[in-house]
Design a protein around this motif. Structure first.
Motif, PDB file in Angstrom:
ATOM      1  N   THR B  58      77.071  19.875  73.486  1.00 10.23           N
ATOM      2  CA  THR B  58      76.579  21.243  73.337  1.00 10.23           C
ATOM      3  C   THR B  58      76.278  21.859  71.957  1.00 10.23           C
ATOM      4  O   THR B  58      77.612  22.101  71.270  1.00 10.23           O
ATOM      5  N   ARG B  61      70.438  25.431  69.318  1.00  6.17           N
ATOM      6  CA  ARG B  61      69.250  24.126  69.579  1.00  6.17           C
ATOM      7  C   ARG B  61      68.461  24.286  68.541  1.00  6.17           C
ATOM      8  O   ARG B  61      68.200  23.036  67.341  1.00  6.17           O
ATOM      9  N   ASP B 223      71.314  24.642  78.983  1.00  8.15           N
ATOM     10  CA  ASP B 223      70.514  24.093  78.028  1.00  8.15           C
ATOM     11  C   ASP B 223      69.982  26.050  78.819  1.00  8.15           C
ATOM     12  O   ASP B 223      69.344  26.878  78.378  1.00  8.15           O
ATOM     13  N   ARG B 227      69.391  29.901  78.047  1.00  4.22           N
ATOM     14  CA  ARG B 227      67.408  30.118  77.492  1.00  4.22           C
ATOM     15  C   ARG B 227      67.482  30.996  76.977  1.00  4.22           C
ATOM     16  O   ARG B 227      66.671  31.279  75.953  1.00  4.22           O
ATOM     17  N   THR B 233      70.858  26.555  73.314  1.00  9.60           N
ATOM     18  CA  THR B 233      71.682  25.660  72.979  1.00  9.60           C
ATOM     19  C   THR B 233      70.955  24.308  72.908  1.00  9.60           C
ATOM     20  O   THR B 233      69.869  23.987  73.956  1.00  9.60           O
ATOM     21  N   LYS B 234      71.201  23.489  72.390  1.00 12.03           N
ATOM     22  CA  LYS B 234      71.019  21.703  73.110  1.00 12.03           C
ATOM     23  C   LYS B 234      71.837  21.064  73.183  1.00 12.03           C
ATOM     24  O   LYS B 234      72.629  21.186  72.247  1.00 12.03           O
ATOM     25  N   GLU B 236      73.266  17.765  74.426  1.00 13.81           N
ATOM     26  CA  GLU B 236      72.563  15.775  74.674  1.00 13.81           C
ATOM     27  C   GLU B 236      73.981  15.199  75.335  1.00 13.81           C
ATOM     28  O   GLU B 236      75.255  15.492  75.099  1.00 13.81           O
TER      29      GLU B 236
END
Lengths: 388, 382
Positions: B58, B61, B223, B227, B233-234, B236
């Motif tokens: 994380t 973003r 995420d 928000r 955050t992003k 993956e």
């Protein structure tokens, strides 16, 4: 007496397929080398074109890139008080800047990449007006959430069209113009108002770098000394030109790769050229005998085969040069390993580079031709005449 | 078909010099191809530890370089489905000087979480406890410890750039495992030396999910949770994170692929040229063979087999050279601790390409020769 060149040319034309195939093989090796040289040339000329001779860049001591440098406002005040800074229209030429990165998507690709965002006061734009010109739209306004983007950045990243919105920190910025930075590294950057960007990126009050223009060369040297000696400052001043030249180390990996690939392929291609030339010597045993009987000396036979081998690889070299020409001006992306963001630079084909390529081809030909030519020159004329 | 192999072998020995040169030229080029493939595999297809499928990254973003508030770690740890989590902040800084050898990755982390989220990194329990207990302790991977001769108890100083000030660290643990070219130290220790305004921030959060199926759900949940926060955050999967990180390197993939393609074509041309030469010399023999009753197919097989053997030997030699080379440079410090040992996949592909090049290069001349009418073949002048 030398054997006429037309003899070699005719031989090469006579064995068309073999000639073309060997030449292409050598040409591919040269083309790979030219490709890497072209990228390095572009990268080099970009970093060389960036920076003004009277500009000094101030970074935190021990920091080698703007993104990792943090300077406090107190330091800026001390720098403002220094002697020797040029003033234009009653304003000192000092630009306190904030450099950070945003992730943007690349046109036509998946994934995102780091793009440099430079926040500066209006004077920062004026200080760079010799190399950076507005090409469309307008400059970002002071105190506004506006961006003016570099030409290469505008072309490469999908979200940077005129009027587009870009998220930086917690705010949205509008793209209001595109600038043309000529050959400079600024072309890969996005510019905006320093104070606004600082606030939105959560870095209000802290700076990345200070750019100052000295009144003259002597003043510049004096400023570097006085900044280094000042106990209140934890910054280091260096000529802006030097800062960008240092970033050439981003191309280091590419350079090593290029040297390695070029050497290995040269060895491989020399073997190939050798094979072709041995075959040529074997096929022309009787011809060599005739030439010797006619009175051509051993050295001239040696020279003739060496020349033929060199001609063969020069054909390949020329093909490679022709093949790279159309790529002149292509934009490449590479990670700047100093600033950890993307630099966009043009693929450049320079005459010097083409000369190096041809020289490289000739070298392969000479290396590959040496042994077969010695074999040919060493043949006994009478035995050679009797060969099949 | 196999009984023709000795014949093909003998044939290739007839013009030893040519065969040798061809093999050398193929092997040198295949050596290059094998090296390029090794780099490519190390970058883009690194083997995943089983835990990798369970890990999530994380970050902010906007960019990895923007920090996240500290409390994000606690919020993420509390999510159902998250087993463990830790924060990692890239320290950067300078150790002795800026030589690549001294520029190994250094992260300020939560000392307990990091070894729970990365169980593949193994260290003796007493060392681990010592590292976790002491505020100024550091843990380094075996790769780095070996390269720089770090010992347990050794004191090192890191000079800050992103984070002002110097850090005095004591090495308390040496861990081993996949991708262990990294150093960890306590986040708390880094934070307390920072000016007030810069405390309370972390670089990113790594978390371990309970099951692989939970990973996409958790990524979305994390995420979604932030928000409406100032710092979105992003999140993956670990693999996704590395791939987007590599994307920032630029057109490396393109450069590697285009060089490899050019190299392969260059070998193909060279090999085809030699094959054409040797077949041309033997056309009369082909006529004799066919007079003796050998079929077109058999003659074709014999010529192609010979070329395939040459290609295979070239591939074998090239792979051997590449193995030696990658073993030598595998010990050198490289970016991101990329593992440059040659993988079986690279070996197989190199041998395959060698064999294929042999076949492809001889096919055209072999077809021409084997289909020739006997009378024409016998009349052919070398």
């Amino acid at each position: 007496m030398a054997i006429p060149l037309s003899y070699n040319l005719r031989n090469l034309i006579e064995r068309k397929t073999t000639t073309v195939m060997t030449a292409l093989g050598i040409g591919l090796s040269v083309a790979v080398m030219l490709g890497i040289l072209g990228m390095l040339a572009g990268l080099n000329s970009m970093f060389q074109a960036t920076g003004h001779p009277l500009h000094l860049l101030l970074l935190r001591k021990g920091s080698n890139a703007e993104v990792t440098s943090i300077i406090t406002p107190e330091n800026l005040q001390v720098v403002r008080g220094k002697e020797g800074i040029l003033a234009a229209q009653g304003e000192p030429m000092i630009s306190h800047e904030l450099v950070t990165v945003v992730n943007l998507a690349i046109k036509g690709r998946t994934g995102t990449t780091n793009v440099n965002v430079r926040g500066m006061p209006q004077v920062g734009v004026r200080m760079r007006s010799e190399s950076v010109k507005l090409s469309s739209g307008r400059w970002f306004a002071a105190g506004q959430r506006e961006l003016t983007v570099g030409r290469a950045a505008a072309q490469t990243y999908a979200q940077l069209g005129s009027g587009a919105q870009v998220q930086i920190g917690r705010a949205h910025y509008t793209v209001v113009g595109v600038f043309d930075g000529g050959q400079t590294a600024f072309n890969s950057e996005i510019w905006g108002d320093g104070n606004q960007l600082g606030a939105d990126a959560g870095r209000a009050g802290s700076l990345s770098s200070i750019l100052i223009r000295a009144a003259d060369a002597a003043a510049a040297a004096g400023l570097i000394r006085s900044i280094a000696a000042d106990q209140r400052l934890i910054v280091e001043a260096m000529p802006e030109i030097e800062y960008y030249l240092r970033q050439m180390q981003s191309g280091l990996l590419l350079q090593y790769l290029g040297i390695f690939v070029a050497i290995v392929m040269a060895v491989g291609s020399s073997f190939a050229a050798m094979n072709t030339m041995y075959a040529a010597v074997a096929r022309r045993g009787r011809e060599i005998g005739v030439l010797r009987v006619l009175g051509f000396s051993r050295p001239s036979i040696l020279a003739s085969f060496m020349i033929e081998s060199t001609l063969l690889s020069l054909v390949g070299g020329a093909l490679a040069c022709l093949a790279t020409l159309p790529f002149n001006g292509f934009t490449n992306r590479l990670a700047n390993q100093v600033t950890f963001s993307q630099v966009l630079f043009e693929f450049q084909v320079t005459p010097a580079m083409l000369a190096v390529g041809m020289g490289f081809a000739a070298l392969m030909g000479l290396l590959g031709g040496l042994l077969p030519a010695r074999l040919a020159a060493g043949k006994d004329p009478l035995t050679a005449l009797r060969e099949l | 078909m196999w009984r023709f192999i000795p014949f093909a072998f003998k044939n290739s020995m007839r013009n030893r010099r040519r065969t040798l040169l061809t093999i050398l030229s193929i092997s040198v080029s295949l050596f290059l191809l094998a090296m390029l493939m090794t780099v490519y595999i190390a970058f883009y297809h690194r083997e995943a530890a089983p835990e990798q499928a369970l890990r999530l990254a994380t970050r902010h973003r906007v960019s990895l370089t923007f920090p996240l508030p500290e409390y994000y770690l606690a919020r993420i740890s509390q999510l159902p489905g998250v087993k463990h989590a830790y924060s990692a902040s890239w320290y950067g800084g300078v150790y002795i000087d800026r030589k690549p050898l001294h520029n190994f990755p250094r992260f300020a982390v939560d000392p307990d979480g990091v070894f729970l989220v990365r169980p593949e990194l193994q260290a003796p329990p007493d060392q681990l406890a010592a590292f976790q207990r002491e505020r100024t302790a550091a843990a380094v991977g075996r790769t780095i410890a070996d390269q720089l001769g770090f010992r347990l108890g050794q004191k090192i100083t890191l000079q800050g750039d992103i984070y002002p000030g110097n850090l005095e660290l004591t090495i308390r643990a040496i861990f081993e495992g996949e991708n262990d070219g990294v150093m960890f130290f306590h986040r708390v220790y880094l934070q307390e030396g920072q000016p007030r305004g810069r405390q309370g921030w972390i670089g990113m959060v790594w978390s371990l999910a309970e099951s692989p199926e939970a990973v996409p759900r958790l990524a979305a949940a994390i995420d979604e949770m932030f928000r409406n926060s100032p710092q979105q955050t992003k999140t993956e999967s670990e693999r996704g994170f590395y791939l987007s990180f590599l994307g920032m390197l630029g057109d490396v993939k393109l450069i590697l692929v285009s060089i490899s393609t050019a190299v392969t074509f260059a070998i193909l041309l060279v090999a085809a040229n030699t094959m054409a030469m040797s077949v041309r010399e033997r056309i009369r023999e082909v006529g004799v063979l066919k007079t003796l009753g050998f079929t077109t197919g058999t003659v074709l097989t014999m010529i192609v087999a010979e070329a395939a053997i040459i290609g295979l030997i070239g591939g074998l030699l090239g792979s051997l050279m590449a193995m030696g080379m990658s073993a030598a440079i595998g010990k050198m410090p490289l970016m991101f601790g990329a593992d440059l040992r040659m993988r079986p996949a690279a070996l197989l592909i190199t041998l395959g390409v060698g064999c294929l090049i042999g076949v492809a290069s001889s096919l055209a001349p072999a077809l021409g020769a084997s289909r020739m009418r006997i009378t024409d073949a016998l009349r052919h002048a070398g």
